[in-house]
Design a protein around this motif. Structure first.
Motif, PDB file in Angstrom:
ATOM      1  N   ILE A  76      -9.853  -0.973   1.863  1.00  0.00           N
ATOM      2  CA  ILE A  76      -9.692   0.408   1.713  1.00  0.00           C
ATOM      3  C   ILE A  76      -7.930   0.701   0.911  1.00  0.00           C
ATOM      4  N   ASN A  77      -8.118   1.344  -0.137  1.00  0.00           N
ATOM      5  CA  ASN A  77      -6.698   1.596  -0.697  1.00  0.00           C
ATOM      6  C   ASN A  77      -6.412   2.995  -1.183  1.00  0.00           C
ATOM      7  N   PHE A  99       1.320  -2.014   3.654  1.00  0.00           N
ATOM      8  CA  PHE A  99       0.633  -3.351   3.791  1.00  0.00           C
ATOM      9  C   PHE A  99       0.232  -4.264   2.412  1.00  0.00           C
ATOM     10  N   ASN A 135      -8.820   6.009  -0.803  1.00  0.00           N
ATOM     11  CA  ASN A 135      -8.321   6.972   0.277  1.00  0.00           C
ATOM     12  C   ASN A 135      -7.683   7.969  -0.696  1.00  0.00           C
ATOM     13  N   LYS A 172      -4.426  -7.989   1.695  1.00  0.00           N
ATOM     14  CA  LYS A 172      -5.562  -7.238   2.454  1.00  0.00           C
ATOM     15  C   LYS A 172      -6.999  -7.488   1.550  1.00  0.00           C
ATOM     16  N   THR A 207      -1.872   3.178  -5.011  1.00  0.00           N
ATOM     17  CA  THR A 207      -1.833   1.779  -5.084  1.00  0.00           C
ATOM     18  C   THR A 207      -2.816   1.406  -6.175  1.00  0.00           C
ATOM     19  N   ALA A 251       1.044   2.469   5.148  1.00  0.00           N
ATOM     20  CA  ALA A 251       1.452   1.519   6.304  1.00  0.00           C
ATOM     21  C   ALA A 251       1.989   0.232   5.237  1.00  0.00           C
ATOM     22  N   PRO A 309      -2.891   5.521  15.005  1.00  0.00           N
ATOM     23  CA  PRO A 309      -1.286   6.270  14.807  1.00  0.00           C
ATOM     24  C   PRO A 309      -1.058   7.637  14.914  1.00  0.00           C
ATOM     25  N   LEU A 310      -1.902   8.583  14.845  1.00  0.00           N
ATOM     26  CA  LEU A 310      -1.881  10.034  14.953  1.00  0.00           C
ATOM     27  C   LEU A 310      -0.844  10.427  15.931  1.00  0.00           C
ATOM     28  N   GLU A 323      -6.970   8.437   7.951  1.00  0.00           N
ATOM     29  CA  GLU A 323      -6.693   7.187   9.046  1.00  0.00           C
ATOM     30  C   GLU A 323      -8.194   6.659   8.245  1.00  0.00           C
ATOM     31  N   GLU A 324      -7.796   5.013   7.769  1.00  0.00           N
ATOM     32  CA  GLU A 324      -8.868   4.424   7.269  1.00  0.00           C
ATOM     33  C   GLU A 324     -10.308   4.083   8.043  1.00  0.00           C
ATOM     34  N   TYR A 359      -7.373  16.085   8.635  1.00  0.00           N
ATOM     35  CA  TYR A 359      -6.276  15.115   8.079  1.00  0.00           C
ATOM     36  C   TYR A 359      -6.662  13.720   8.824  1.00  0.00           C
ATOM     37  N   GLY A 407       0.792  -1.255  -0.111  1.00  0.00           N
ATOM     38  CA  GLY A 407      -0.077  -0.180   0.087  1.00  0.00           C
ATOM     39  C   GLY A 407       0.794   1.206   0.054  1.00  0.00           C
ATOM     40  N   ARG A 408       0.356   2.207  -0.861  1.00  0.00           N
ATOM     41  CA  ARG A 408       1.069   3.494  -1.025  1.00  0.00           C
ATOM     42  C   ARG A 408       0.502   4.496  -0.096  1.00  0.00           C
ATOM     43  N   GLY A 409      -0.341   4.058   0.936  1.00  0.00           N
ATOM     44  CA  GLY A 409      -0.980   5.378   1.687  1.00  0.00           C
ATOM     45  C   GLY A 409       0.006   5.577   2.851  1.00  0.00           C
TER      46      GLY A 409
END
Ligand SMILES: Cc1cc2nc3c(=O)[nH]c(=O)nc-3n(C[C@H](O)[C@H](O)[C@H](O)COP(=O)(O)O)c2cc1C
Ligand code: SF4
Ligand code: FES
Lengths: 732, 439, 161
Positions: B200-201, B60, B82, B65, B205, B58, B382-383, B166-167, B162, B54-56
């Motif tokens: 969610i991608n 993964f 996303n 997924k 990606t 994480a 994770p924020l 986050e998904e 922002y 994933g290019r977001g």
């Protein structure tokens, strides 16, 4: 519930427990005897949200600390709490440090002090000193979010319990969070009060002193109070409550979670109306009507002489109007005096009851688990028995289907619950018949509830009939009307009976209810001042316990003395009276068996209960307007009404608006939208009301609170007073 | 650098690929046609073979997924894209939407087929108005050309938050709520949008997928490094001559990006620090400049490739001011749901303000590190970490800048730092009239 | 939007948007955006009541959602909106001086609206144009590579538009 095969083994702080798979970790740990501290976690509010991070625990195999509240038991899981894990202890300490960075620490003047989870958890898990040297976040405080509730935003720890309650339990959508991040805060819309039937629950949910009761503000410290477990006497649900008292006064009412009845919720009437005990017009001595001078106080001896004389004069030409708020024992005591001593068997009971419904007994919690709920009757459930409305909402969230008509076809749902919210002259007889026809007899999880209007109507009927067998004679004219209790005294039907009576003896708490028509007034007491038994709408006998001593001798005390004069032996003690009546009315249930968390009597075997005869007339066609284009008027008695509510100033904002409820179709046809001013006409009367469009109303009917319906007839014409809208509808 | 395979932006320099006919002229939507002849599992197998991750941020595995989505769900299955790109330093998804919207849409339709979904939602950050318009126009063309085949694609605009990147925050926002993240599990693959299975991608990606189908997963996997396959849109910004997006294979070194492509540091300044993945990542120092830009190499340096944003910082920047501004961003963007992030970021800002002002004592620098440490790993999403990690790394690697503020009672740059006096929105945005602002 | 015709139109528009989603609640953000546009760039009390009405929610809920997002304004704003990115990438390349130029040219501080109600100036977080500092959004349309020297021209443009 689950088969033994579903059990999983979890180790918490070295202690192994077996719990059903999927059990919440907080509960799992509790079974292992370990506390996981929480703030935001409250399973009654829906799935855990993991917001506050108080519950951080270490889990073997997971690199980071986990929020214990969001974990569920999986086989072989090894969990360490702050007791055995330094990492977890540090995590919890960190959470508390962060919570306290902006908390005002004004505990000495905080109502929550001494019974505050934040204090307790800080004491056990928190930092001993502060490293915060910056100005704390400040807000205007406290601000009233309603006449009942004050909000102190500085104390708020943003656990979102209150907003989750508003959104996800009461579903009123009024108490919300606004802004983002460190500027987040709890608010209502603009300056509107948080109104609704259940607002007070957020006070109890709040784990800090952010949401406090305006009634209780600065009234007591926790170590000066006494908590008396009793039952709410404001409606037929019979929520379990704790009455907090200080120096002989009730200071607040809290819930005492009975999972089968109320799940720990209370309506605002039950929570806040208690201050009617101290109403200004409370009757504190017997009163006698003196010509041209109105009511005058007399001594108890004089009053009893007078009462005796009135009773003797009327003999068996007495009619007794009961309220449904008497305890079973009071109703029985009164009946014993009047029926056995005077042969006066005629009573106006608040509620008819029929044993036929006993075949369908269920705990209220079964509504929450139902698959299909059929609601009959014309009254809004939430006005009659508010907690039932919460159970229905829960069921709907759980995916239950809600219907308002008896299905034509047989139902294939497993758990079907019938609810009758309205007046049924048959006392639930019709409902029992419907239940039989749907085949609910003997079906587990299925059953029927008839929502009576009064808190103990059923118990009062039981008590009255347990004293004698003879039939009523319906005397005309009436020699004496005995009015027992405030609801009877406020009832227009009872008032009109008085016009046919030679004399009126009223037992009431409030002078306002007696002035002008009672010849003799004996002071009444409230449910918080009595010992005894109430039977709720499930048919569950529950224990009322005296929280405070009434300012007057209670009804049983003087009834016993009066009975003596008629040669009737009457004990002033509820427990002894119960013993006398329980054999006939309650299968010999012992007084002492009705514990603090009363059990529901088992359903009698289906064969033991006669199937009610088919009665096509009973399921009357719903009212329909006499004139086309008019609407049939339904009057309802709002929850926030009645003698007690009228005497509590803080509750006045909760009383019904001057509104008329319309179905969407009828509203649209008239170009009317919620909030529009409308004109309502009938019988030459015209009223200006606001429209409230509700999908829960059938086409062809309009609903108005009794107190706002004034002189309107049974059929009304409704038009928009909104210029443009009415023109638009004219064109259409 | 001769070999610069273009995957995501292929053809965009030569043609106006926002137009369907141009995109078709270079083989656009052929992968979709091919994918539709394949079994869904066949597509997932290609994704697995490609080792696309994933290019977001994480990183993964996309194929894995997708394989978590239940195949027999009684509820509908959703694909959510996303496009909320809001991490400071990232602007690649914007370029993709601007220049190759059809490749994004094609990727979505292929992926929807892979998970048997009929419903695609593209959540576009609210500020990206023009990008929304470009994608909307492209979607119209796609619809008119009957390429959707019954799949509905809804473009949903965000509104400035922002955290909606986050998904789960995104899902909440897409459901019309405040964009506060949900606790996981349940994971979106099981209970996502409207509690139904949801994949969610990220935009990039999705825009990579058509080429994977075209080339075959194994062929794609030959690009880049074994663990970080394929190309990446590196967002180069900060103190560098030629900032911009550069699509390069993973494994390109930081030096190549900054100097060979980016033209180095302007105005004869020296390189001071490099943020490798977006503002939430721990910082690197000039001696680490030969690190290849792939996941493993950066993990070895305790930082992350994140969303592949490379922010170049020259020696005119005060790291305390940088830390303050970064902390202000995360404080402003904290959703307010969980305690450590909400309260911790505010406390960090207060401490950094004081240090920057030259009023702090030694203990307060330690306290700052301790507050970072107490946030780390304890938040709901994770924020909080995204605020604590970079700031802690600035203190760790540029301690001199911090120490100087304490020792000399002020900024050693004496007002000459490029970041001097930068006004953060958190100082000024008032959502609600009665809210007090941090002092 | 006191005119019922407008109100009906608003409702229809919102419901049409809502129809795109499996659950109408998803339309809260789009509905708030439409309402903000209809109310001159911000969300007064009535706007929440209208959105609530169209989507069968409470005004409190709609306000709760709106207040979470930076692009919804809960207080009146100017006819034009100037938003200057002051995040680190623009900051490293002179965003502060661009902001100061706007402040000087418009005669207001960041967060304020000009006296004539024409322009609101504010700072915003990273707009996603970091390679072209400073990024300024003028009524939601990006201007890239803005320098302090460009500001008077931009402000003049706003005056004409
Ligand atoms: C605070 C935060 C912000 C994020 N912002 C974005 C974003 O703007 N765009 C994005 O694609 N992913 C973002 N993510 C990552 C997403 O949660 C998610 O992992 C990603 O969209 C999955 O897509 P991918 O697997 O294609 O990368 C963010 C994560 C966090 C914790
Ligand atoms: S007011 Fe109380 S219940 Fe509501 S969020 Fe704050 S701390 Fe929680
Ligand atoms: S109790 Fe678990 S996060 Fe609040």
């Amino acid at each position: 519930m689950s088969a033994a095969g579903d059990l999983v083994s979890v180790t918490v702080d070295g202690r192994a427990v077996d719990v059903p798979k999927g059990t919440g970790m907080v509960e799992t740990a509790m079974q292992a005897g370990v506390e996981i501290p929480v703030f935001c976690y409250e399973p009654r509010l829906g799935p855990a949200v993991g917001a506050c991070r108080m519950c951080l625990v270490e889990v073997d195999g997971m690199p980071k600390l986990q929020a214990g509240c969001t974990l569920t038991a999986q086989d072989g899981m090894v969990v360490r709490t702050a007791q055995t894990s330094e990492l977890a202890a540090d995590g919890q300490n960190a959470t508390l440090e962060f919570i306290l960075v902006n908390h005002p620490l004004d505990c000495p003047v905080c109502d929550k002090g001494g019974e505050c989870p934040l204090q307790d958890l800080t004491f056990r898990y928190g930092p001993g000193s502060t490293r915060m040297t910056f100005p704390k976040r400040t807000f205007d405080k406290p601000i009233p979010i309603s006449p009942l509730i004050a909000l102190d935003r500085e104390r708020c720890i943003l656990c979102y319990r209150c907003t989750r309650f508003s959104e996800g339990v009461a579903e009123d959508g009024q108490l919300v969070a606004v802004n983002r991040g460190a500027q987040s805060m709890i608010a209502t819309f603009e300056d509107e009060p948080y109104s609704g039937r259940f607002s007070g629950n957020v006070i109890e949910l709040c784990p800090v002193g952010a949401l406090t009761s305006t009634q209780y503000r600065f009234q007591a410290r926790p170590w000066e109070i006494q908590n008396v477990p009793t039952i709410c006497g404001m409606c037929p649900v019979g929520c379990n409550v704790t009455a907090t008292t200080r120096e002989g006064k009730v200071k607040r009412i809290l819930s005492r979670n009975h999972p089968e009845i109320d799940a720990g919720w209370l309506c605002d009437k039950g929570r806040f109306a208690f201050s009617h005990l101290g109403a200004r017009d409370r009757v504190t001595a017997p009163l006698r009507r003196v010509r041209r001078r109105g009511l005058e106080e007399v001594s108890w001896d004089v009053a009893l002489d007078e009462a005796e004389a009135m009773l003797r004069r009327a003999g068996n030409r007495i009619v007794t109007a009961l309220s449904g708020s008497e305890t079973v024992e009071q109703a029985y005591g009164l009946a014993k005096l009047l029926r056995q001593g005077l042969g006066a068997h005629t009573a106006v009971l608040p509620e008819e009851t029929r044993a036929a419904l006993d075949a369908f007994t269920l705990p209220l919690s079964a509504i929450g688990a139902a698959e299909l709920i059929i609601i009959l009757g014309e009254d809004p459930v939430e006005e009659r028995a508010p907690i039932v409305d919460l159970w229905i909402r829960l069921a709907r969230r759980n995916g239950a289907q809600i219907e308002h008509d008896v299905p034509a076809a047989p139902v294939d749902a497993d758990r079907v619950v019938l609810i009758w919210s309205g007046d049924d002259p048959g006392g639930g007889q019709t409902l029992a018949r419907v239940a039989h026809e749907l085949g609910l007899a003997g079906r587990e999880g299925s059953g029927a509830f008839y929502l009576p209007r009064t808190a103990n109507g059923r118990g009062v009927a039981d008590g009255w009939s347990a004293a004698a067998d003879e039939d009523a004679s319906n005397p005309e004219p009436i020699g004496l009307l005995v009015v027992s209790g405030d609801e009877a005294a406020a009832d227009p039907g009872v008032r009109s009976l008085a016009e046919r009576a030679d004399a009126v003896l009223a037992i009431t708490m409030f002078q306002g209810l007696a002035v002008g028509w009672a010849d003799l007034v004996l002071p009444g007491t409230g449910y918080l001042e009595r010992d005894g038994t109430y039977v709720n709408l499930e048919g569950r006998p529950q224990r009322l316990r005296r929280a405070v001593i009434p300012p007057v001798p209670d009804e049983l005390a003087w009834l016993a003395r009066l009975a003596e004069r008629f040669g009737v032996e009457l004990s002033p003690h509820p427990s002894l009276l119960w013993q006398e009546l329980s054999g006939t009315a309650y299968d010999g249930l012992e007084y002492g068996q009705v514990g603090e968390r009363a059990a529901l009597p088992p359903r009698p075997a289906a064969e033991a209960i006669p199937v009610p005869p088919p009665d096509p007339a009973a399921l009357e066609p719903p009212p329909s307007p006499a004139v086309p284009d008019q609407l049939a008027l339904l009057r309802y008695r709002p929850l926030f009404s009645g003698p007690a509510v009228e005497r509590v100033p803080e509750l006045q904002f909760q009383r019904p608006q001057k509104e008329i409820g319309l179905s969407p179709g009828d509203a649209a046809a008239r170009g009317i939208r919620t909030g529009d001013p409308v004109s309502v006409r009938s019988n030459g009367t015209a009223l200006a009301l606001r429209a409230s469009v509700s999908r829960r109303l059938r086409p062809g009917v309009a609903r108005i609170a009794e107190e706002h319906a004034a002189e309107l007839g049974t059929s009304v014409e409704v038009t928009s007073s909104n210029q443009i809208a009415s023109e638009a509808s004219d064109l259409a | 650098m001769a070999d610069r395979p273009l995957i995501v932006l292929a053809g965009a320099d030569e043609r106006d690929l926002t137009r369907l006919e141009e995109y078709r002229a270079i083989g656009g939507y052929e992968s979709l046609a091919r994918a539709r002849t394949m079994e869904p599992q066949g597509i997932i197998d290609e994704l697995l073979a490609s080792n696309l991750r994933g290019r977001g941020g994480a990183f993964f595995s996309t194929g894995r997924k997708a394989s978590f989505i239940p195949k027999d769900s009684p509820k509908p299955t959703y694909l959510v894209v996303n496009a909320d790109e809001s991490e400071p330093g990232t602007f690649k998804d914007r370029e993709i939407m601007d220049r190759v919207p059809h490749r994004l849409i094609e990727g979505c339709l292929i992926t929807a087929h892979a998970i048997r979904s009929q419903h695609v939602f593209i959540y576009i950050r609210g500020e990206y108005l023009e990008e929304f318009e470009v994608v909307r126009a492209a979607l119209e063309e796609t619809r008119a050309a009957d390429l959707l085949d019954g799949v509905t694609v809804v473009l949903h605009r965000g509104a400035g938050a922002y955290i909606c990147g986050e998904e789960t925050g995104l899902l909440e926002s897409l459901e019309g709520k405040r964009g506060q993240p949900r606790s996981k599990p349940p994971f979106p693959a099981i209970q996502g949008l409207y509690a139904a299975p949801t994949l969610i991608n990220n935009v990039e990606t999705m825009a990579t997928v058509p080429k994977i189908i075209e080339l075959g997963g194994a062929e794609y996997a030959k690009i880049g490094t074994p663990d970080s396959t394929g190309t990446r849109l590196f967002c180069l910004s900060g103190n560098v001559e030629r900032a911009g997006n550069y699509e390069l294979p993973h494994g390109t070194t930081i030096r190549e990006v900054i100097y060979d492509l980016g033209g180095g540091i302007p105005d004869g300044r020296e390189l001071k620090a490099i943020i490798p993945g977006g503002s939430s990542m721990p910082v690197l120092t000039p001696d680490q400049i030969d690190t290849p830009l792939d996941h493993d190499a950066l993990r070895a340096l305790d930082t992350f490739l994140g969303a592949a944003a490379i922010i170049v910082i020259d020696d005119q920047a005060c790291m305390v001011q940088l830390g303050l501004r970064v902390a202000q961003f995360y404080m402003h963007e904290s959703c307010g749901k969980c305690t450590p992030c909400r309260e911790g970021t505010r406390w960090m800002v207060q401490l950094l303000h004081k240090i920057e002002d030259g009023r702090a004592v030694q203990g307060e620098l330690d306290l700052l590190l301790d507050v970072c440490d107490r946030i780390l790993g304890k938040c709901l999403c994770p924020l909080g970490d995204a605020a604590a990690m970079p700031v802690a790394s600035y203190v760790d690697k540029f301690r001199d800048d911090f120490q100087a503020h304490i020792d000399h009672g002020g900024c050693p740059f004496g007002g000459e730092s490029s970041l001097e006096g930068l006004l953060a929105p958190v100082e000024q945005h008032v959502h609600h009239p009665t809210v007090e602002l941090p002092s | 939007m006191t005119n019922p015709e407008n109100a009906a139109h608003f409702r229809d528009e919102v419901r049409a948007v809502a129809a795109q989603y499996p659950d109408r609640h998803s339309a809260v953000l789009p509905a708030l955006r439409i309402a903000q546009h209809a109310h001159g760039g911000w969300l007064p009390r009535e706007a929440f009541e209208e959105v609530a009405d169209a989507l069968e929610l409470t005004p409190a809920y709609c306000r709760s959602v709106a207040s979470f997002y930076d692009m919804f304004h809960l207080a009146a704003v100017g006819r034009h909106m100037v938003e200057v990115c002051t995040n680190i990438c623009c900051g490293l390349r002179g965003a502060q001086s661009v902001l100061e130029a706007f402040e000087a040219e418009l005669g207001v501080r960041a967060g304020e609206t000009t006296d004539d109600g024409e322009v609101t100036l504010r700072t915003v977080e990273c707009l996603g144009g970091c390679a072209w500092p400073t990024v300024v959004a003028l009524d939601e349309r990006f201007r890239l590579s803005v320098q302090a020297g460009d500001v008077p021209g931009i402000v003049a443009e706003l005056g004409n538009g």
